[in-house]
Design a protein around this motif. Sequence first.
Motif, PDB file in Angstrom:
ATOM      1  N   LYS A 279       0.866  -1.174   0.000  1.00  0.00           N
ATOM      2  CA  LYS A 279       0.000   0.000   0.000  1.00  0.00           C
ATOM      3  C   LYS A 279       0.896   1.216   0.000  1.00  0.00           C
ATOM      4  O   LYS A 279       1.814   1.317   0.794  1.00  0.00           O
ATOM      5  CB  LYS A 279      -0.886   0.030   1.237  1.00  0.00           C
ATOM      6  CG  LYS A 279      -1.981   1.080   1.145  1.00  0.00           C
ATOM      7  CD  LYS A 279      -2.472   1.586   2.488  1.00  0.00           C
ATOM      8  CE  LYS A 279      -1.696   2.785   2.994  1.00  0.00           C
ATOM      9  NZ  LYS A 279      -1.689   3.978   2.143  1.00  0.00           N
TER      10      LYS A 279
ATOM     11  N   PRO B 262      -2.097   7.317  -1.290  1.00  0.00           N
ATOM     12  CA  PRO B 262      -3.003   6.255  -1.757  1.00  0.00           C
ATOM     13  C   PRO B 262      -3.100   6.244  -3.279  1.00  0.00           C
ATOM     14  O   PRO B 262      -3.347   7.265  -3.901  1.00  0.00           O
ATOM     15  CB  PRO B 262      -4.340   6.594  -1.112  1.00  0.00           C
ATOM     16  CG  PRO B 262      -4.185   7.873  -0.400  1.00  0.00           C
ATOM     17  CD  PRO B 262      -2.741   8.212  -0.333  1.00  0.00           C
TER      18      PRO B 262
ATOM     19  N   GLN C   8      -7.533   5.126   1.318  1.00  0.00           N
ATOM     20  CA  GLN C   8      -6.592   4.320   2.097  1.00  0.00           C
ATOM     21  C   GLN C   8      -7.183   2.930   2.344  1.00  0.00           C
ATOM     22  O   GLN C   8      -6.508   1.919   2.199  1.00  0.00           O
ATOM     23  CB  GLN C   8      -6.332   4.976   3.461  1.00  0.00           C
ATOM     24  CG  GLN C   8      -5.746   6.378   3.392  1.00  0.00           C
ATOM     25  CD  GLN C   8      -4.237   6.356   3.468  1.00  0.00           C
ATOM     26  OE1 GLN C   8      -3.598   5.505   2.857  1.00  0.00           O
ATOM     27  NE2 GLN C   8      -3.655   7.280   4.194  1.00  0.00           N
TER      28      GLN C   8
ATOM     29  N   PRO D  34      -0.708   4.109   6.688  1.00  0.00           N
ATOM     30  CA  PRO D  34      -2.109   3.810   6.387  1.00  0.00           C
ATOM     31  C   PRO D  34      -3.111   4.773   7.006  1.00  0.00           C
ATOM     32  O   PRO D  34      -4.237   4.843   6.550  1.00  0.00           O
ATOM     33  CB  PRO D  34      -2.294   2.405   6.958  1.00  0.00           C
ATOM     34  CG  PRO D  34      -1.280   2.303   8.041  1.00  0.00           C
ATOM     35  CD  PRO D  34      -0.112   3.102   7.578  1.00  0.00           C
TER      36      PRO D  34
ATOM     37  N   THR E 276      -8.615   1.146  11.695  1.00  0.00           N
ATOM     38  CA  THR E 276      -7.531   0.645  10.858  1.00  0.00           C
ATOM     39  C   THR E 276      -6.584  -0.232  11.669  1.00  0.00           C
ATOM     40  O   THR E 276      -6.129  -1.283  11.196  1.00  0.00           O
ATOM     41  CB  THR E 276      -6.775   1.819  10.215  1.00  0.00           C
ATOM     42  OG1 THR E 276      -7.722   2.670   9.582  1.00  0.00           O
ATOM     43  CG2 THR E 276      -5.768   1.336   9.194  1.00  0.00           C
TER      44      THR E 276
END
Lengths: 248, 394
Positions: free
Chosen positions: A88, A92, A156, A176, A188
């Motif tokens: 990731k 984003p 995200q 993140p 998260t």
Amino acid sequence: MSDARPILYLDGVSVSFDGFRAIDNLSLVLEKGEMRAIIGPNGAGKTTMMDIITGKTKPDEGEVFFDGDIDLTRHDEADIAMLGIGRKFQKPTVFESHTVEDNLLLALKGKRSAVKALFDRRSPRQAERLGHILETIRLSARRHDLAAGLSHGQKQWLEIGMLLAQDPKLLLVDEPVAGMTDAETGETARLLKEIAQTHSVIVVEHDMQFVRELGVKVTCLHEGSVLSEGTLDFVSADQRVVEVYLGR
Amino acid sequence: MMIVRALADGFTWRVAAAVLVLVAAAIVVPVLNLSVPAGSALHVPTYAVTLFGKYLTYALLALALDLVWGYCGILSLGHGAFFALGGYAMGMYLMRQIGSRGVYGNPILPDFMVFLNWKQLPWFWYGFDHFWVAAIMVLAVPGLLAFVFGWFAFRSRVTGVYLSIITQAMTYALLLAFFRNDMGFGGNNGLTDFKDIIGFDIQSDETRAALFAASALTLALGVVLVAFFVKSKYGKLMIAVRDAESRTRFLGWRPENVKLFAFTASAVMAGIAGALYVPQVGIINPSEFAPANSIEVVIWTAVGGRATVVGPIIGALVVNWGKSWFTGAFPEFWLFALGGLFILVTLFLPKGIVGTLVEGWTARRARRASATAEKDVEPESFGKDEELRAEAAE
Ligand SMILES: Nc1ncnc2c1ncn2[C@@H]1O[C@H](COP(=O)(O)OP(=O)(O)OP(=O)(O)O)[C@@H](O)[C@H]1O
Ligand SMILES: [Mg+2]
């Protein structure tokens, strides 16, 4: 037994950009099933380390091994993704002109043949999996909306959802919770801890509250190498770490 | 069954309408030309049949370009080359059909070879007296060139402006090569003076009507094919590569393969367009490789609307129809008008004619949908529907 071998093994890795050593003799070992938090000031080399692991940047020196004996420096990005490393990005990066669902569909684990994709129909199992992921990342209601219309936090999450869809062995998650509310940050952390039960994970984050919630071993990078490593309490009590953060 | 399903999925009403119109045109226009007496108001003169037949081949070329540019982000400024190569393959067949009816009456050698004092047919002309060989070459030559070119270009990650420049260089190099007499393609004059095609007089009204119909039907087939491409998972992949190429790598895809497939398929389409073009205009010469030709195709596509299936067709028809009118009325100003049109479209209609219409239409529908949703309807129901359909598809 192969399980004893680390999932990721970096030893003496260095890389320079125009003479500037962004990664300097970096060594790091991640055990199978482990989740590790990486902290460090801006420019410490956290993202560059992920670039090296995922094949985006080739190291000038050092060894990078995945899952025991796979030499990552010999593979390119697509190979490495197929070997089982998902990523990731710090900013984003989703496919903005695709719907949320199609973003996940493109990430979904499976063969990566362009020509076969021409005839690829979604199987009921895949549809079910997509529905499940959409629920996990709380985007079920937006599945048919374009990713471009999502909020920063939702992007995200979509990217985390894409990681889930890929189902890699090792997840590299770069910042993140940037741009998330406290409630979203808590969610998260919960989600990543759940993922970590079945995957190996590296999380880069500046948000100390979030890192505390993860409750895992912490590595602090500075100027391209490891400055300190241990529990969050140990690391944040480390005099060198305090200096680096205060000295900015 | 799966294929039928997949094809049906790709059909928006616009695509279906385009296919219907093209199939209807393939029937109606020949009838109005051949069966309606010349005096009648409904009669379509042969010159118009041929003119619009030519436009349809341009439309197919624009559609081919749209596949790579609109959907995959490869701005090819060399698609005219694939068109011309398909055209040359067809031209070679038509040359050999002339047989001993040429000026020099040589049963084997085309006139230009006799003129150059050649004693033998060059090896690469062998087999072109058979239509099927020529037909295979129409597909194979552009396809192979695109494959080899794309293989090297995409693998070395040449993108954006650099890629556009080397595609221009490619068509320019071919232009220079085909100009040379010793290449064996008629040099400067190219291939012309065709007599017949699969045994039919190439000048006759019937043949011209048939070529028109073939162009319309081939274009319809192209539309179906592109719609199928675009709607498939591969189509989503093309768009992903267009918008965020490097991101796709980290998901394990190989954008170079995605592009190579689109580029090759597109070149084959362009080659077919060229092969339909040549018998209708009656000549193929190196000027078809001119870099400006390829740029014009980009303009047609931009005007009509890139990344739409119908847009490039509308663009090619509108711009070329305008060109015919303009070059009749003010011949000196056509290039300025074309350039001006391109600038205007880029500034005020960046999505082109069709793209803008679709956008307006979707926005209106979304407004209306949200208005009704506020009243009573559950917005999720649409998604459920689609899932059921996806399951039924297996
Ligand atoms: N491709 C590149 N070319 C030149 N310099 C680079 C490149 N990539 C990274 N750097 C430099 O390397 C250093 C490390 O950057 P990196 O992005 O890895 O830091 P980071 O730890 O992720 O920081 P942040 O917390 O701000 O994201 C920075 O000084 C950056 O400017
Ligand atoms: Mg970073």
